[in-house]
Design an enzyme around this catalytic site. Structure first.
Site, PDB file in Angstrom:
ATOM      1  CG  ASP A 164      -1.950   1.186   1.247  1.00 41.35           C
ATOM      2  OD1 ASP A 164      -2.088   1.820   0.235  1.00 41.35           O
ATOM      3  OD2 ASP A 164      -2.507   1.329   2.309  1.00 41.35           O
ATOM      4  CD  GLU A 194      -4.577   6.799   0.109  1.00 41.81           C
ATOM      5  OE1 GLU A 194      -5.813   6.434   0.109  1.00 41.81           O
ATOM      6  OE2 GLU A 194      -3.703   6.424   0.998  1.00 41.81           O
ATOM      7  CD  GLU A 195      -2.098   5.131   3.346  1.00 40.93           C
ATOM      8  OE1 GLU A 195      -2.995   5.149   4.341  1.00 40.93           O
ATOM      9  OE2 GLU A 195      -1.738   4.173   2.686  1.00 40.93           O
ATOM     10  CG  ASP A 217      -4.677   2.735  -3.105  1.00 40.42           C
ATOM     11  OD1 ASP A 217      -3.827   1.775  -2.647  1.00 40.42           O
ATOM     12  OD2 ASP A 217      -4.886   3.825  -2.501  1.00 40.42           O
TER      13      ASP A 217
END
Ligand code: CO
Ligand code: ZN
Length: 334
Positions: A164, A194-195, A217
């Site tokens: 990820d 993104e996280e 993703d």
């Protein structure tokens, strides 16, 4: 492709600290883009294909990974920390972590009676120092760390601390490598942060202004013992997103992906995810709205040190992405 995956997943790149991984990706794709630049937030944006194409297709794969950030260094040289992105405390315990400088530590815990009481504030990182002054020679407050784990190649399956979303980055890079003369103009975005809330993709989509947006993703899987019910499994092929918490896929995009997978004999499955989101959640709300969807790589043990994917699924995602680069996008209206 596996050697590229190794280079990507083993590199450091916690959200907000993507410089090391950005450099690795830029080197990898240098030969197969028309143009490449880094924007204000740190997104790496590469373009490819005819300037006068009918449509611009934006892919986004996030470079950042979850990690830790040092909040305090105590007198005995132990580091207290907070999380960057979603990490549960019990998954940190006894893990080795590495700082951008290369310094490695292990995560210890204060005594707790029950595992439920294992909160982030009970944990600390031990970098082998005995005083604050010594520890500060290697690590400062505000420095970030990631899990320290090498890639494990199990032939069909691969194990890593950062599938990820380095596996999405690898799918995107491989797609660029395998493209001949794409019909559409391609904007390949390797996004940041993104996280911590799909931040990089938001500004990238505004800038690129695509006709269609696709996130590459990972997604969860429902194929382990007593797993949460989820109709996605490793080995089941590329997962075509129907919905998650950030996006209801544009019906035209979803149908196009399903048709392309059928028409090109690409193994695929439908994905409805009851938690999480992807860059597509930010892309589709850009400007006056961008038709968006997501090609997902099924992954077990997400946001832990040993995320697992199936290599056949990874290849299927490359094939589907490549098919999309050459597809007629005129039927999908903004
Ligand atoms: Co994630
Ligand atoms: Zn992700």
């Amino acid at each position: 492709m596996k050697e590229m995956i190794r280079r990507f997943v083993e590199e450091f790149g916690v959200a907000g600290h993507e410089e090391p991984i950005r450099k690795v990706i830029a080197d990898e794709i240098a030969g197969c883009t028309d143009d490449m630049y880094t924007d204000t937030l740190g997104n790496l944006i590469a373009t490819r294909g005819p300037e006068d194409a009918d449509a611009t297709l934006m892919f986004s794969a996030h470079m950042d990974e979850i990690g830790l950030i040092v909040t305090h260094i105590d007198e005995d040289g132990f580091l207290r920390f907070s999380n960057i992105g979603g990490i549960q405390p019990h998954r940190m315990l006894d893990e080795r972590v590495v700082f951008a400088s290369g310094r490695i530590g292990t995560v210890g815990s204060e005594r707790v009676d029950k595992i439920q009481n294992l909160k982030m504030e009970k944990l600390f990182i031990d970098i082998g120092c005995t005083s604050r002054d010594e520890a500060r020679r290697y690590v400062e407050v505000g420095d970030a760390a990631s899990f320290h784990r090498p890639l494990v190649d199990m032939e069909d399956r691969l194990l890593s601390k950062a599938m990820d979303d380095r596996i999405g980055c690898a799918v995107l890079a491989q797609t660029l490598k395998e493209l001949d003369n794409p019909r559409n103009r391609i904007a390949a975005v390797f996004s940041v942060q993104e996280e911590v809330g799909l931040r990089g993709a938001r500004t990238a989509a505004y800038q690129v202004r695509p006709d269609l947006g696709i996130a590459l993703d990972v997604t969860g899987s429902g194929d382990t013992p007593k797993a949460r019910r989820l109709d996605v499994s490793l080995g089941g092929g590329a997962a075509i997103k129907i919905m998650d918490r950030s996006l209801i896929a544009h019906p035209g995009v979803k149908q196009l992906l399903l048709d392309l997978a059928e028409g090109n004999d690409i193994k695929h499955q439908r994905e409805v995810l009851e938690f999480g989101g992807t860059d597509a959640g930010a892309i589709h709300l850009s400007r006056s709205g961008i038709p968006s969807g997501c090609i997902s790589i099924p992954t077990r043990y997400l946001h832990g040190p040993s995320e697992m994917v199936d290599y056949g699924d990874v290849r299927a995602c490359v094939d589907l992405s490549r098919a999309l680069c050459n597809a007629d996008l005129s039927g999908i209206s903004r």
